[in-house]
Structures are given as C-alpha cells and as structure tokens.
Scaffold this active site. Structure first.
Site, short mmCIF file in Angstrom:
data_model
loop_
_atom_site.label_atom_id
_atom_site.label_comp_id
_atom_site.label_asym_id
_atom_site.label_seq_id
_atom_site.Cartn_x
_atom_site.Cartn_y
_atom_site.Cartn_z
N HIS A 189 0.77 -1.22 0.12
CA HIS A 189 -0.13 -0.03 0.01
C HIS A 189 0.83 1.19 0.09
O HIS A 189 0.32 2.18 -0.61
CB HIS A 189 -1.01 0.09 1.22
CG HIS A 189 -2.19 -0.87 1.03
ND1 HIS A 189 -2.93 -0.58 0.05
CD2 HIS A 189 -2.71 -1.93 1.50
CE1 HIS A 189 -4.04 -1.39 0.11
NE2 HIS A 189 -3.65 -2.32 0.97
N ARG A 296 -8.86 -6.64 -13.32
CA ARG A 296 -8.38 -7.93 -13.28
C ARG A 296 -9.16 -8.57 -12.06
O ARG A 296 -8.52 -8.34 -10.99
CB ARG A 296 -6.98 -8.02 -13.18
CG ARG A 296 -6.37 -7.77 -14.67
CD ARG A 296 -4.72 -7.70 -14.30
NE ARG A 296 -3.89 -8.07 -15.57
CZ ARG A 296 -3.24 -6.80 -16.15
NH1 ARG A 296 -3.42 -5.75 -15.49
NH2 ARG A 296 -2.84 -7.00 -17.21
N ARG A 332 -13.06 -8.13 -16.27
CA ARG A 332 -12.68 -9.34 -17.13
C ARG A 332 -13.11 -10.35 -15.92
O ARG A 332 -12.59 -10.48 -14.94
CB ARG A 332 -11.01 -9.46 -17.34
CG ARG A 332 -10.65 -10.81 -17.57
CD ARG A 332 -9.24 -10.83 -17.93
NE ARG A 332 -8.52 -10.66 -16.83
CZ ARG A 332 -7.00 -10.84 -17.02
NH1 ARG A 332 -6.62 -10.63 -18.37
NH2 ARG A 332 -5.99 -10.52 -16.07
N GLU A 431 -6.35 -13.21 -26.72
CA GLU A 431 -5.17 -13.58 -26.27
C GLU A 431 -4.29 -14.55 -26.91
O GLU A 431 -3.15 -15.14 -26.64
CB GLU A 431 -5.09 -13.58 -24.66
CG GLU A 431 -5.74 -12.45 -24.06
CD GLU A 431 -5.85 -12.74 -22.35
OE1 GLU A 431 -4.98 -12.36 -21.91
OE2 GLU A 431 -6.70 -13.39 -21.97
N ASN A 454 0.05 -9.15 -24.07
CA ASN A 454 0.82 -9.88 -23.25
C ASN A 454 0.98 -11.47 -23.59
O ASN A 454 1.90 -12.13 -23.70
CB ASN A 454 0.77 -9.70 -21.68
CG ASN A 454 0.57 -8.27 -21.24
OD1 ASN A 454 1.09 -7.53 -22.17
ND2 ASN A 454 -0.07 -7.85 -20.22
N ASP A 455 -0.28 -11.94 -23.36
CA ASP A 455 -0.40 -13.45 -23.61
C ASP A 455 -0.41 -13.56 -25.22
O ASP A 455 0.00 -14.59 -25.58
CB ASP A 455 -1.75 -13.90 -22.99
CG ASP A 455 -1.56 -14.38 -21.54
OD1 ASP A 455 -0.37 -14.88 -21.34
OD2 ASP A 455 -2.54 -13.98 -20.85
N ARG A 465 6.41 -15.69 -20.99
CA ARG A 465 6.24 -14.42 -20.48
C ARG A 465 6.85 -13.96 -18.94
O ARG A 465 7.25 -13.27 -18.72
CB ARG A 465 4.98 -13.61 -20.80
CG ARG A 465 3.74 -14.32 -19.98
CD ARG A 465 2.42 -13.76 -19.91
NE ARG A 465 2.14 -12.45 -19.09
CZ ARG A 465 0.76 -12.06 -18.86
NH1 ARG A 465 0.02 -12.64 -19.73
NH2 ARG A 465 0.63 -10.92 -18.13
N CYS A 502 -5.52 -4.03 -24.29
CA CYS A 502 -5.30 -3.81 -22.96
C CYS A 502 -4.04 -4.52 -22.42
O CYS A 502 -3.89 -4.43 -21.22
CB CYS A 502 -6.48 -4.38 -22.16
SG CYS A 502 -6.59 -6.19 -22.31
#
Ligand code: PEP
Ligand code: MG
Length: 544
Positions: A189, A296, A332, A431, A454-455, A465, A502
C-alpha cells in the site's frame, strides 16, 4: 560516492538530504498484570483511541489520495475490530495474566507471521505490514502517546527500514522529496500511496541503506532504482539533467489533464486504465482515465483465503462501478491458473500451466464459480456502466458457453426481480493466435474485442512471458503480432464492433500511430501512462 540499488516503484528524480525515520522504541515487554480485568479495560480504551485516530487519518487522506487510497484506514479499522485479532489479545491477557502491551505485541507477531507465510498469496503477505502498523498504533495508544508519524522540518529524502502506510500519508507532502526503504514491495500500500501522491520512491534497497547515512546529500533516481549518496559532480550533473527533463515532461503532461484524446486531424481514441484492485481506483481518477478497460477481478480472489461470496463480489464490483460514475468499466472474469495460482482453488499440478486449465477454461469447468461471478457483475451493472469480458478464448464453443451462462443469469435475475442493466456489453479478450485468426467468426457473437498483447505475444512467438532467459526472443513489435492485431481490428469493424488493446503494448507510444492507423478504438493502459499516451495521440497527424 555510494550507489544503493532497489526497485523504483514511483518514477522521478529527487535531490536532497537523507533523513532517516527513527521510531521511538515503545515498551511492549512482558509484565505480570496485577489485575487482568484492568488490562482488558485498557485494551478497550486504547482501541477506542486508535479507531478515532484512524478515522481522523481517513478524513485527512481523502482529499490527498482519494477514496480508494484512503480506504486503507478503513481496512485498519476493520482489522482492529476483527474478532480473531481481539480474542487473541484478550485470551493472552486472561490465560497468561500479562500486560496489555505484551498481549498486543504477541498477537501482532502471530498474525503477521501467519500472513507472511501465505506463499501463494502476495496480497495477503503484504497485509502482514498492516497488522504490524495497526498493532503498533494500539501499543502507542496503550502508552497514552499520540501517533507522531515522521517528522521532517525541511524537504528531505525520507529513508526508513520500511514505512507504514499511515506514516506515509501523515507526512507533510511539501517536506518530502522522495522515499527510500530497505524493505517493501511494488504492490504494498505504501508504494501505491507514493505513486498516488506522485512522490519518487525506491523500495527493497536492502541493508546498505544504513542509518549512519543520515544527513548525507543524496540523489534518488527511481527510474533506475538507484540512490546515490554523496554523488560526484558527473553523476550529479547527469541526474540534474534527467530531473529537469522529467520535471519538464510532467509539467507538459499536466496540460493534458481533462483534455480529449484526439489527434491533430481530429481522430479520437478512448484511453482507459488497467487496474487489479479497488485500491487503484484513486490512480484511475488521479490520472484522468476515461474509464477502466481492464479490471482484473482475480485480485478479489487473491485477497481472500476462501471463495468470495456473491455479495462480497457484488459489493466490490458496485464500488468500482459507482466510483467511475457513468464511465465504462470492463470487468474481466476470473483469469487464474498459469502464473496466478490460488491455494483454495486446489488446481492440479500441470506440466504446462500456461497451456492448461486457466482463464475461461476454469470458469467453464466450474460453472458454479462462473455463475456467482456473473450474478455479482450483473447486479453491479445497476450502479454504473459495466461491461464484461472473458479471458483466454481460443474457440467459438467457449464463447457460446460463456454467453449461454450469461443469458441464464439474466433470466434468473429477471425472475428474482433484481435490478441490472440488460445491455451490459459482453466481449472477449483476444489473447491466443487462434482467437485472432477466427476473429471474423467470433465478432458477430460479441459486443467488443480487447486484445491482450501480453498473452497474445507469448502464444504467438512461443515465448514464456515469465521466463527472463528467453526475453531476447520476445520481440514485442514482432510483425506476426502486429498482423494479428490488424486482422482482429478489421474483423471487429467489419461486424460493427469496437476493439481495444489492454496488454502492455497499448502503452507503447512508439506504436500509437500504428494502432490508430489500424483503427483501434480504445487503448487501456496502466493509470500512470494515461497522460503520456494522451500527449502522444495529440501529437499525431494521421492526415485523415
Ligand atoms: C494480456 O494478456 O495482455 C492481459 C492484459 O492479461 P494479463 O496480463 O492479465 O494476462
Ligand atoms: Mg492475459
């Protein structure tokens, strides 16, 4: 000159004197209690004082870091009222006949050890620091002391073994040039608050960050994760230039707050933000994102030690939707498996987890889990502009099964008379190369595509990755990936559907022109990248 390295978690360059935060050692030594009842009453009184301090901190933090940043102090209040935590303190006093301070210290050590041993759950591990923070406050209240926070008279680089979130927020911002801590982590945090407050910060500087360096002149380069103590003039000059460039860049970016995302020739694009937890909502607002392009949701599961209930999920989704007002929030559905393992899911060991039971596959295998999530999402849709997308799609049947479940959830809620938005957009993430290649077949079935580069890059180039040793083979600008993005965009548009990116590539400003020329409608990036991307867009002239 001394160079100390760590991890930069909030970008910037700062020069000044090192100021080490010293904490008064407060006695929590074991003492025999003359009357345990008196100790129990002292705990009760101290708890009341601590709760009122936390309430005050919450009010102070609110204008500075927004609702979500300040929510931390609500979490601390909840911890103080947690039944297990309170019972543990009381039981130690009663069973061992000891003083209240000692009972709190033992409880703090036990609970923070329990959290830090949650190997599969980085979020819970980080809560160990919160338990210590709350317990220290309680001990201070027992001693009748007021919380002092960190005292610094002039602007300094604050150094500490670790800074508690409450210490961070209590600091007078005008006095703080930067933070450097020996411990800490990117997602703590404190790191989030530092980012939110726009203060350069380095965590994990290790033992080299020795209090004997107190008062020495230093430069923090959090872009490079470097602290230079007594820098020589070459370093100083180099970093002075870097700081001037960064200050200038930030100043320029400020102009883009509240501005539209349009190119010189008037082409518009949506710039949204990617977040993974409620605590990041403050950043979305701070950096002026037009919506959330990727929430996410797996974080809500990672934060928990058991399956969250529908109501718990609903409350979190509703908070996000409400906070964003009428702006779009694309949730998602659960994307666990592969690198995101959750103990209580009890997923079997897999030889190739990236190709195994992950993303939508888990939801399709466990319809109960999927239904709970979809019900919570639909119910939250009555409180804002909610969209939902499914991750890791490779085949048409997966989309059909997911849509069928969504449809039956709508039927169910209708029958129950529950409020929800009938028009929640349902999309899919692209993806996998398979989904990109058959995007012409998938497009008619959904409302939008969001490309997870990314994927998509991992699966197109067959490059893990997670594996640093194959990074050289991971060409994020690879023609194969760009061609797939083009195909997906064309197929979406041919069916009148919108398409976003994204994955991390969406924030790569060297590709912004390429994406806009392809016709990408939305770019969803980390909140801190929003203004930079808006600037890149505004500098483009597509000649249309
Ligand atoms: C992606 O794969 O590009 C993506 C956005 O999803 P994640 O990084 O969470 O896998
Ligand atoms: Mg992904």
């Amino acid at each position: 000159m001394l160079r100390i390295t760590g991890k930069g978690v909030s970008g910037g360059v700062a020069m000044g004197q090192l100021y080490f935060v010293r904490r008064e050692r407060r006695g929590a030594e074991e003492r025999r209690a003359a009357d345990p009842e008196v100790e129990l009453a002292r705990v009760k009184e101290a708890k009341r004082a601590a709760l009122s301090q936390l309430n005050e901190l919450y009010r102070k933090a609110l204008p500075e870091v927004g609702q979500q940043g300040a929510a931390l102090f609500e979490i601390h209040q909840m911890m103080l009222e947690d039944e297990d935590y309170c019972d543990s303190i009381d039981n130690i006093i009663k069973a061992q006949g000891v003083n209240a301070e000692y009972a709190v210290a033992v409880t703090s050590a036990n609970f923070s050890r329990m959290f830090s041993e949650m190997e599969d759950n980085p979020y819970m591990r980080e809560r160990a620091a919160d338990v210590k923070d709350v317990s220290d406050r309680l001990i201070r209240c027992l001693a009748g002391e007021k919380s002092e926070g960190v005292k610094a008279d002039s602007p300094v680089i604050v150094a500490a073994d670790d800074l508690t979130p409450s210490e961070t927020v209590q600091l007078d911002k005008s006095k703080i040039l930067a933070f450097v801590t020996s411990g800490g982590s990117t997602n703590s945090h404190t790191a989030i608050l530092a980012r939110t407050m726009g203060i350069p910060a380095i965590v994990g500087a290790g033992v080299s960050l020795d209090p004997s360096l107190d008062g020495r002149s230093a430069v923090v380069d959090s872009f490079a994760g470097e602290l230079w103590v007594d820098p020589d003039w070459v370093t100083l000059e180099r970093l002075t230039v870097k700081k001037a460039e960064d200050d200038h860049r930030k100043e320029l970016l400020e102009q883009f707050r509240g501005k539209p995302n349009v190119t010189k020739d008037g082409r518009g694009v949506l710039i949204y933000a990617n977040i993974g937890s409620l605590s990041e909502l403050g950043l979305v607002q701070h950096f002026d994102a037009g919506g959330i392009g990727l929430f996410r949701t797996e974080f809500l599961y990672l934060e928990s030690s058991r399956y969250p209930t529908e109501d718990e999920l609903f409350r979190s989704f509703r908070t996000v939707a409400e906070t964003m007002g009428g702006k779009t929030v694309v949730f998602r559905t659960l994307d666990v498996g592969a690198d995101k393992q959750i103990g209580y899911f009890e997923l079997a060991h897999e030889e190739n987890p990236a190709l195994g039971l992950r993303g939508i596959r888990i939801c399709l295998e466990r319809p109960g889990l999927f239904r709970t999530q979809m019900r919570a999402l639909y119910r939250a849709s009555a409180f804002g502009k909610v969209a939902v997308m499914f991750p890791m799609i490779a085949s048409l049947f997966e989309v059909e099964e997911a849509l069928a479940l969504a449809s039956s959830v709508r039927d169910e809620l209708r029958t129950e008379g529950a409020a929800f938005d009938e028009k929640v957009e349902l999309g899919i993430m692209i993806e996998t190369p398979a989904a990109a290649i058959i995007s012409d077949v998938l497009a008619p079935r959904v409302d939008f595509f969001s490309i997870g580069t990314n994927d998509l890059t991992q699966y197109t180039l067959a490059v893990d990755r997670q594996n640093l040793s194959v990074e050289r083979y991971c060409d994020t600008h690879h023609e194969a990936v760009l061609r797939l993005i083009r195909t997906v965009t064309e197929n979406a548009h041919a069916h009148g559907k919108w398409v976003g990116i994204c994955g991390e590539l969406g924030a790569d400003v060297t590709l912004t022109e390429t994406f806009l020329r392809m016709g990408v409608d939305e770019l969803s990036v980390s909140p801190v990248k929003v203004l930079e991307l808006r600037r890149a867009v505004s500098e483009l002239d597509l000649g249309s």
